[in-house]
Design an enzyme around this catalytic site. Structure first.
Site, PDB file in Angstrom:
ATOM      1  N   PHE A   1       7.582  12.447  74.637  1.00 30.47           N
ATOM      2  CA  PHE A   1       7.427  13.660  73.829  1.00 30.47           C
ATOM      3  C   PHE A   1       6.988  14.870  74.640  1.00 30.47           C
ATOM      4  CE2 PHE A   1       6.738  10.017  71.002  1.00 30.47           C
ATOM      5  CZ  PHE A   1       7.816  10.204  70.161  1.00 30.47           C
TER       6      PHE A   1
ATOM      7  N   GLY B   1      21.107  18.115  69.570  1.00 30.73           N
ATOM      8  CA  GLY B   1      19.926  17.254  69.725  1.00 30.73           C
ATOM      9  C   GLY B   1      19.072  17.307  68.482  1.00 30.73           C
TER      10      GLY B   1
ATOM     11  N   ILE C   1      26.598  13.015  64.722  1.00 31.57           N
ATOM     12  CA  ILE C   1      25.509  12.044  64.817  1.00 31.57           C
ATOM     13  C   ILE C   1      26.083  10.822  65.531  1.00 31.57           C
ATOM     14  CG2 ILE C   1      23.908  10.591  63.503  1.00 31.57           C
ATOM     15  CD1 ILE C   1      23.345  13.618  63.254  1.00 31.57           C
TER      16      ILE C   1
ATOM     17  N   GLU D   1      13.670  16.646  68.418  1.00 30.58           N
ATOM     18  CA  GLU D   1      12.511  17.513  68.182  1.00 30.58           C
ATOM     19  C   GLU D   1      12.612  18.277  66.870  1.00 30.58           C
ATOM     20  OE1 GLU D   1      10.988  19.137  72.172  1.00 30.58           O
ATOM     21  OE2 GLU D   1      13.053  18.598  72.560  1.00 30.58           O
TER      22      GLU D   1
END
Lengths: 340, 759
Positions: free
Chosen positions: B243, B722, B649, B725
């Site tokens: 992360f 992406g 996806i 996040e």
């Protein structure tokens, strides 16, 4: 962690004899060179952090007396052996049925893994998790008598508002002890001076000027059992714990409540408060406020006011006073409404 | 809806199980500190107990006397090396053993190396230092902090974005708010602790350390140690929670490498959780002032966002999320300004959605306040302000499915059943509140290389120096190859997390799936081209099908006419056992140096707000229900629904898993997480998992993730946005909005705790 000797006595008498070898009589058990260890969930942590630095550990897990591992129930009492694990007691059907407060105070504490390790006697003797106590680079009167208290003007959101002194405001975090003090439990102790029984309410000492002295025990004394009387209020009992998350957190405020009701009128009340005091905290003024009265929102609020009349907040923990009061009110009303 | 393997919808890949899932849950995956090495010695750090001053002397005598101690690396011992650099690869410019200045609490003052971990730890506690200490500045409002504008002072923020005449528009707005918000210090607490294991074999140095950037670290470590990068290898096959925390290399890596050289044996240093709070990066506290002006019709005419962020004395770290907040809605006019506040603290660093988490929290909490001020439904308020083009540069969005996300999430959540009146919804003693917020994250990609090998028996091996940090990138890279080469996943292996592999960019900024899959796609296409040429050649099994459209499926090459040839037959014709292709992907708009920089460990990001033709973002909408006890005011979150659109996806299972994890973290940010600072001496006081709270299982009930179909071929060849996040952006604002709905209390400072709600 510093090197230490590790021994495993096989009887209580041997453990006491070994414990009395190294230390002077009058040394506080928390500062004794010899320490007892059972579940180790608190002491091992503090040894790694350098907070506890015993020279010798006496592991009590090899003691052979069967009673140490038994929960015995008769008509009038529940007797917990000292080495019974928190998880065993929380899951015991007799305990759960006859005194839900005892079972809940254990069930809502720590995590499943910790409850499987921690012994009941060790649980009541757990030390504070005050952030400044736990890290040796801060001054702390409890860890190093006379060094000062960093929490007093520091980050003290978790700290106590009841039973504090100018030397220490560290909270007693345990839950089970709140049930025990509310229910007038008795602690059975053995030591060099022979066996004795201590009312649970006399086991812990207020910090005063000597926060390093936490209990009435001598360094060579070991708890062998905890006896809880069963009374008319035992079944109508409850432990309410309010915390920042739903599990694995210490109480910001908690209430241990047991009531004997006559219709809507309180015949007897037993109340203790957790998360807000420096020691297990019996709220006798609140009990007195309830006795003989119809239990409604108003009288519950009056009891809560009485319980916190002497509370003394610091910079970050003032919220514990209204929270503690509301926790008690809610616990009283929920206990009143229990179907028993 | 709430299932681990959602049924793929349009433009969504199969929920293939993680290649390494079984290894991980059965404890067979070897994390860097698990690597077995003979003759290893153990290193433990000793750190400063003051936050500001100078070390006048370090006393090591007592520590050296501990049996088993081999060496102590301290001041003077790193002089042959270069100091760390602050940047994308290096966490901080502070070289703790190069300079006796103390910049923050917990700064490394020595590394003890011993035969056992226990001896090293005991000795480390015996190291004492004499300090000339000075009063430190802890945070915002502390005496002695230095405040400066970020733009121009930090390479991380080019400019304060703006549009139109904010002052005039705000002054004349019919409805307006002007509020302050804040987010607390937050620390990474991955369950895999930070560690470095250094091993020398002659001049060759191998570092086993959890990393999100093995190529970058190789180059940076070689620079610090003044050795040839070819002699450095960074290995990190599994990472247990990253992360951003394992993105920049910290000063420890070089210190452990030097220690290993000095003692002539491998040295392993696992950093304690407490020490990690000061020796690793973290999310610094932020403050925001938001001004929004709108007409009575709810159309926003003015948006102002000022941000303040804490950083260390020497390094101008800043996240500056105004680029995203300034482009979120159709504002009319925009004014932003970001300031950095230098204090006596360790240098902050990336933490999941670094700019968006704090900045969008402030924006979305303000949007909810504005909707209340307008007397408007918060979903409707956002719908009204949906832009055609982004307001800063007037560019179109490559795709933007925010309204669809709101529609689908609102329906699944049952938003229409919400009674808008504050405090109106109740269930017994529990107040019920419902709130929502927008999630946004820039869609970027970076140059990446990959190698794909196909053997005649249909085995595929994919190699790429990217990093499996739990996202599932190893699995989706394999899926990409399996699909493209028509091979079953059971015959695909994927190697990652090693600087000896083809270089990949840092696994940060949610770029990995897009960048890695684009490179793998290119390598697979090169393999296909070779096979197709051989198949249709005069002596090939598909001779004569030269004009047919060819594809690969089920270990066959299939022509559009219906003819097919077994893979093994094509290999026979080619007279080879394996085809291996190395491919480099560079995003559209890459500079001529982009690929060269890839090998130098620098990732050139493209996409987001950087491209000329359009801006590229992924969006989502999150809805939260809270319950608050009317007596004791504890806050519970019985359910949360998020709908997200992120282009192609690759794998609905891993996508859901990441988004769900993000939303759970968002709940933690809303209600639990905060590092407490003792302001008197600039020290953290809750440096462990007992007092640094994150949600536990009991706090998380129903979490529903909706994957909204979206096609966007503009973003990159793989069509992937992406989403690692995206999930935790906006969540805290949705919780704050729900808390307001339940109680009428607007909490602007995170985390929201009982303290805020009890009077």
């Amino acid at each position: 962690m510093r090197p230490f000797l590790y021994e495993r006595p096989t009887s209580v008498s041997a453990a006491i004899a070994m414990a009395s070898r190294l230390d002077a009589r009058n040394v506080a058990p928390t500062q004794a060179k010899t320490q007892f260890i059972a579940g180790g969930t608190n002491l091992a942590d503090y040894m790694k952090l350098g907070v506890a630095q015993p020279e010798r550990l006496l592991d009590l897990n090899e003691l052979t007396e069967p009673a140490l591992r038994q929960i015995k129930t008769d008509d009038d009492t529940i007797r917990f052996g000292a080495l019974v694990r928190m998880g065993e007691a929380a899951d015991n059907n007799d305990v759960r049925r006859r005194c839900p407060l005892l079972a809940d105070s254990l069930k809502f504490a720590a995590s499943g893994q910790l409850r499987n390790m921690a012994s009941l006697a060790g649980n009541v003797l757990q030390r504070t998790r005050c952030e400044y106590f736990r890290e040796t680079s801060w001054p702390c009167n409890k860890r190093e008598p006379g060094s000062g208290c960093a929490a007093m003007q520091g980050v003290n959101r978790q700290h106590a508002v009841l039973g504090t002194s100018d030397a220490c405001i560290a909270t007693y975090h345990g839950d089970f002890a709140q049930a025990l003090i509310a229910l007038d439990a008795v602690v059975e102790v053995e030591g060099q001076r022979g066996p004795r029984k201590i009312p649970f309410a006399s086991l812990h000492r207020l910090p005063g000027d000597t926060p390093n002295i936490e209990t009435d025990l001598a360094a060579d004394e070991v708890i062998v059992a905890i006896e809880v009387p069963l009374d008319p209020w035992s079944r109508r009992s409850r432990y309410l714990k309010i915390r920042d998350r739903e599990s694995y957190a210490f109480a910001l405020a908690s209430a241990a409540v047991a009531l004997e009701m006559d219709g809507n009128t309180v015949r007897q009340a037993r109340i203790a408060l957790g998360g807000v005091a420096t020691v297990p905290w019996r709220a006798r003024a609140a009990e007195d406020a309830l006795r003989g009265n119809v239990l409604d929102d108003k009288i519950a609020a009056a009891a809560a006011e009485a319980a916190f009349a002497d509370a003394r907040p610091r910079e970050h923990n003032a919220f514990k006073i209204p929270l503690g009061k509301r926790t008690l009110v809610r616990a009283l009303l929920e206990t009143r409404d229990m179907k028993v | 809806m709430n299932q681990a393997a959602p049924v793929p919808k349009e433009n969504q890949g199969e929920p293939v199980v993680r290649i390494d899932g079984r290894l991980k849950v059965t404890g067979q995956a070897s994390y860097p500190a698990d690597i077995a090495t003979a003759n290893v010695a153990y290193g433990v750090l000793a750190t400063s107990s003051i936050a500001r001053g100078k070390v006048s002397k370090v006393h090591t005598e007592e520590a050296r006397a501990v049996p088993g101690v081999l060496d102590i690396v301290t001041y003077g011992d790193m002089d042959e090396t270069d100091t760390p650099k602050f940047g994308n690869t290096g966490a901080s410019s502070i070289g703790p053993l190069h300079d006796k200045t103390i910049f923050h609490e917990g700064q490394i003052i020595a590394l003890v190396v011993a035969e056992t971990f226990e001896a090293a730890e005991e000795a480390s506690m015996l190291i004492r230092a004499d300090y000339e200490d000075e009063p430190p500045s802890a945070s915002f409002d502390s005496k002695g902090v230095k405040v400066e504008p970020a733009a121009g002072k930090s390479p991380m923020l080019q400019e304060d974005v703006k549009a139109g005449d904010f002052d005039a528009a705000y002054a004349s707005a019919a409805v307006k708010i002007d509020q302050k918000y804040s987010t607390p210090t937050q620390h990474h607490n991955p369950i895999e602790l930070f560690s470095t294991t250094a091993m020398w074999q002659g001049h060759q140095l191998t570092i086993h350390e959890p990393s999100q950037n093995v190529t970058g670290w190789k180059i940076e470590l070689a620079r610090q140690l003044k050795i040839d990068p070819a002699n450095v290898r960074i290995v990190s096959p599994y990472v247990g929670g990253a992360f951003g925390s394992k993105g920049p290399m910290t000063a420890r890596t070089a210190i452990v490498a030097v220690a290993a050289r000095r003692v002539g044996r491998p040295v392993r240093c696992v950093v304690s959780r407490m020490q990690a709070f000061n020796t690793q990066t973290y999310r610094a506290e932020t403050r925001h002032r938001i001004r929004i002006g709108a007409g009575k019709d709810g159309r926003i005419t003015a948006f102002g966002h000022e941000g303040w962020e804490v950083t260390s004395r020497p390094d101008p770290y800043v996240v500056g999320g105004t680029s995203a907040t300034g482009r979120m809605y159709n504002y009319g006019s925009v004014l932003t300004h970001v300031s950095i506040v230098h204090a006596d603290r360790n240098t902050p660093g990336y933490m999941r959605s670094p700019p968006e988490t704090p900045y969008v929290y402030a924006l979305e909490n303000a949007m909810d306040e504005m909707a209340v001020a307008l007397g408007m439904d918060p979903v409707e308020f956002r719908r009204i302000n949906e832009p055609e083009k982004e307001p800063i540069g007037g560019k179109p969005f490559s795709s933007r499915s925010l309204v669809k996300c709101y529609d689908q999430a609102a329906e699944a959540f049952g938003w229409s059943k919400r009674d808008a009146a504050v405090g109106s919804m109740r269930d017994g003693d529990w107040l019920v509140g419902m709130g929502c917020a927008t999630a946004i994250y820039p869609t970027a990609s970076a140059p990446c290389a990959a190698r794909v090998r196909l053997t005649s028996d249909g085995q595929v091996r994919v190699q790429c120096g990217s990093h499996e940090i739990g996202t599932g990138v190893r699995t989706v890279a394999g899926q990409m190859a399996a699909e493209r080469l028509g091979i079953g996943m059971d015959k695909v292996s994927v190697e990652m997390g090693d600087s000896a592999l083809p270089p990949a960019p840092v696994s940060g900024g949610s770029i990995s799936t897009a960048s890695v899959c684009s490179a793998v796609l290119k390598a697979c296409d090169a393999v296909r081209a070779k096979l197709f040429a051989a198949a249709v050649a005069r002596d090939g099994p598909l001779a004569g099908s030269g004009n047919a459209k060819l594809d690969m499926e089920q270990e066959k090459i299939v022509a559009s006419g219906g003819k097919s040839a077994k893979l093994s037959d094509v290999f026979k014709v080619m007279q080879v056992g394996a085809i291996e292709e190395y491919a480099e992907f560079a995003p559209k708009g890459s500079t001529p140096e982009a690929l060269k920089k890839l090998y130098a460990g620098q990732a050139e990001f493209h996409g987001g707000d950087q491209d000329k033709d359009s801006v590229k973002y992924a969006f989502g909408a999150e809805f939260v229900e809270v319950r608050i006890n009317s007596y004791t005011r504890e806050i519970r979150v019985p359910r949360i629904v998020g709908a997200f659109a992120a282009g192609r996806i690759m794998n609905t299972r891993t996508a859901r898993s990441q988004l769900m994890g993000g939303m759970i973290w968002g709940i933690g940010q809303a209600l639990h997480e905060a590092t407490e600072i003792d302001r008197r001496n600039a020290r953290y006081v809750n440096r462990d998992l007992q007092d640094y709270l994150v949600p536990v299982n009991a706090d998380i009930k129903q979490v529903d993730v909706i994957l909204v179909p979206e096609v966007d071929l503009d973003v990159n060849p793989a069509g992937v946005k992406g989403l690692g996040e995206l999930g935790n952006v906006g969540t805290a604002a949705a919780v704050a909005s729900a808390v307001y709905h339940a109680t009428g209390k607007r909490i602007r400072d995170l985390p929201i705790r009982i303290d805020n709600l009890i009077s």
